[in-house]
Design an enzyme around this catalytic site. Structure first.
Site, PDB file in Angstrom:
ATOM      1  N   GLY A 106      22.754 -49.996  26.008  1.00 22.88           N
ATOM      2  CA  GLY A 106      21.143 -49.988  25.505  1.00 22.88           C
ATOM      3  C   GLY A 106      20.256 -48.858  26.403  1.00 22.88           C
ATOM      4  N   GLU A 135      28.665 -50.492  28.755  1.00 20.85           N
ATOM      5  CA  GLU A 135      29.072 -49.806  27.526  1.00 20.85           C
ATOM      6  C   GLU A 135      28.199 -48.813  26.933  1.00 20.85           C
ATOM      7  OE1 GLU A 135      29.247 -53.711  25.317  1.00 20.85           O
ATOM      8  OE2 GLU A 135      31.150 -54.075  25.816  1.00 20.85           O
ATOM      9  N   ARG A 190      18.572 -42.416  10.525  1.00 18.39           N
ATOM     10  CA  ARG A 190      17.809 -43.120  11.250  1.00 18.39           C
ATOM     11  C   ARG A 190      16.503 -43.153  11.064  1.00 18.39           C
ATOM     12  NH1 ARG A 190      17.346 -42.254  16.104  1.00 18.39           N
ATOM     13  NH2 ARG A 190      17.535 -44.379  16.835  1.00 18.39           N
ATOM     14  N   TYR A 239      15.156 -46.752  10.347  1.00 13.73           N
ATOM     15  CA  TYR A 239      14.362 -47.493  11.511  1.00 13.73           C
ATOM     16  C   TYR A 239      13.055 -46.691  12.016  1.00 13.73           C
ATOM     17  CZ  TYR A 239      19.249 -48.064  13.041  1.00 13.73           C
ATOM     18  OH  TYR A 239      20.900 -48.241  13.056  1.00 13.73           O
ATOM     19  N   CYS A 297      17.489 -38.678  -3.912  1.00 12.26           N
ATOM     20  CA  CYS A 297      16.424 -39.113  -4.840  1.00 12.26           C
ATOM     21  C   CYS A 297      15.968 -40.397  -4.469  1.00 12.26           C
ATOM     22  CB  CYS A 297      17.046 -39.456  -6.278  1.00 12.26           C
ATOM     23  SG  CYS A 297      18.118 -37.691  -6.989  1.00 12.26           S
ATOM     24  N   GLU A 298      14.988 -40.328  -3.457  1.00 16.01           N
ATOM     25  CA  GLU A 298      14.600 -41.804  -2.669  1.00 16.01           C
ATOM     26  C   GLU A 298      13.441 -41.305  -2.018  1.00 16.01           C
ATOM     27  OE1 GLU A 298      15.843 -45.243  -1.479  1.00 16.01           O
ATOM     28  OE2 GLU A 298      17.791 -45.204  -1.918  1.00 16.01           O
ATOM     29  N   TYR A 327      24.739 -42.109  16.555  1.00 15.70           N
ATOM     30  CA  TYR A 327      24.385 -42.792  15.430  1.00 15.70           C
ATOM     31  C   TYR A 327      23.987 -41.845  14.283  1.00 15.70           C
ATOM     32  CZ  TYR A 327      24.680 -46.408  18.952  1.00 15.70           C
ATOM     33  OH  TYR A 327      25.262 -47.482  19.833  1.00 15.70           O
TER      34      TYR A 327
END
Ligand code: LLP
Length: 434
Positions: free
Chosen positions: A248, A283, A328, A332, A358-359, A387
């Site tokens: 985190g 972690e 990302r 997000y 195409c978005e 990520y």
């Protein structure tokens, strides 16, 4: 001139780990002639951060399991292992990757909320440091595999502590509506009844409350919860010996200097947890690798478009990398600073920096302030080491990009890019018996 840790400007050119970034794609194109974008990671920086993390938590004797989901490139795993980090795997694939890179049984931690027979079997047969179980019924599955393999599996129960991190909802995992973990009362019940699972050493608690936390508050509350649960479980005759606080630890994507206070948090935790005699696990994923990587991309086109209604024109900069590579921003609303590798002279002006998919969600930055850019110029998207490549896809029939490492001034191609032909390689036409 230092831009961020490990990223400098030398003679006007952006460099990573001392290698000028305008030299990377020409070198890669000797192997992949049509490469117009790639990932670049600074391995020396990975190693330095891994060592810094480990030493910050050394007073607690923390067993640090690098979260492979952030970036499981073998070259990165080797550097993490070289400084004594263990590996945290969230799937069978990551367990196998960890084993392949030489992480021994005691250096593999297994996570995941959808435990499969294959994972349980691997853990029991090949050995792991511990398994974090996501619910009580999963213990029966682990018990069956451990008994069959004639071994004892160490298990921590993941507890959902009801802590809200106020981060992006997709990366908040410790609140009541999140899918992860068991309620504290259920965990206490399972620990007290642990004789039911004779092939498990069920003496651990696992908490992972979210990702990209810059404020250590939620992590400290999670640690308090772990301590309270350990004390309560001991009162009920089932002392705990393993506390896993998950990951985190956030990074400063904005460049504002708002770093996670790693050493201060570690020192506070060590003081606070002195009385709790347990083995500690953490972690971290993102903190170790995010800032060590960039996504390097050529400018394919610069388009200026006047408004359909009245008003000024807008500059669109179309990159050779898109949302299928770095999802990302689209997923997000994350921001990755976009920096020209060799900036042209001229005033900065707004640009909407987009990919070729195409978005309409394929946008890296709506209002970036960038100097003049032309076709063939290069930009780097910073902090793309975590990520990034691991979440990329073949959407729009696009090949995933090559991954290149830098160390000691040398470049290596660490993972090949997929060319357009490779994208169709899994397509088959095979009859299935029914
Ligand atoms: N442990 C567990 C059980 C996890 O689920 C995660 C991350 C970690 C450790 C490592 O967390 P970190 O230290 O990296 O925050 N794709 C998202 C992040 C998802 C995190 C998933 N779990 C993003 O790009 O922001």
């Amino acid at each position: 001139m230092k831009v961020v840790e490990g990223i400098t400007r030398e003679g006007g050119v952006l460099a990573l780990g001392g290698v000028a970034l305008d030299r990377v794609l020409p070198a890669l194109r000797r192997l992949e002639p049509s490469a117009a974008a790639c990932w670049v990671y600074d391995l020396d920086q990975v190693e330095a951060r891994a060592a810094r993390f480990k030493s910050a938590f050394a007073p607690l004797g923390v067993h640090v399991g690098y979260a492979l989901k952030a970036n499981a490139l073998p070259a990165i795993l080797r550097r993490a292992r070289a400084v004594g980090l263990a590996a945290e795997a969230g799937s069978l694939g990551e367990l196998i990757a960890a084993r392949r890179e030489g992480f021994g049984a005691q250096e593999r931690i297994l996570n995941g909320n959808g435990r499969t027979q294959d994972e349980a079997e691997f853990a029991a047969r090949e050995g792991v440091h511990s398994v974090n179980a996501d619910h009580v019924e999963e213990l029966d599955l682990l018990q069956a595999h451990a008994a069959r393999a004639g071994t004892v599996l160490r298990v921590a129960l993941r507890v959902n502590p009801g802590i809200d991190t106020h981060g992006h909802a997709y990366v908040a995992t410790g609140h009541d509506a999140a899918k992860f973990g068991v309620a504290p009362a259920e965990a206490l019940g399972a620990w007290a009844a642990r004789d039911r699972w004779p092939s498990l050493r069920l003496d651990g608690v696992h908490l992972h409350v979210g990702s990209q936390l810059l404020d250590p508050g939620p992590l400290e509350r999670a640690a308090d919860t772990a301590r309270e649960l350990a004390e309560e479980s001991a009162r009920r005759g089932a002392p705990l010996g393993l506390v896993n606080l998950g990951g985190g630890f956030g990074v400063d994507y904005s460049g504002s200097g708002a770093e996670f206070p790693l050493e201060a948090y570690a020192a506070r935790l060590a003081r606070k947890m002195e009385a709790l005699k347990a083995e500690w696990v953490m972690e971290p994923g993102r903190w170790l690798v995010a800032s060590t990587g960039v996504l390097l991309a050529e400018v394919l086109w610069v388009k200026r478009r006047g408004g359909a209604t009245a008003g000024g024109s807008r500059r669109f900069v179309v990159l050779a990398a898109g949302m299928n590579d770095l999802i990302r921003p689209a997923l997000y609303g994350a921001r990755h600073r976009i920096v020209p590798v060799r900036p042209r002279a001229g005033a900065g002006e707004p640009a909407t920096v987009v990919g070729p998919v195409c978005e309409s969600a394929d946008v890296f930055e709506r209002e970036a302030l960038l100097p003049p850019l032309e076709r063939g110029d290069l930009v780097a998207l910073l902090d793309a080491g975590a990520y990034g490549a691991v979440m990329s896809s073949n959407y729009n029939g696009r090949g995933r990009l090559a991954e290149v490492t830098v160390s000691g001034g040398r470049l290596m191609r660490a993972r090949a890019g997929e060319d357009a032909a490779a994208v169709g390689a899994r397509e088959v036409d095979e009859a299935l018996e029914i």
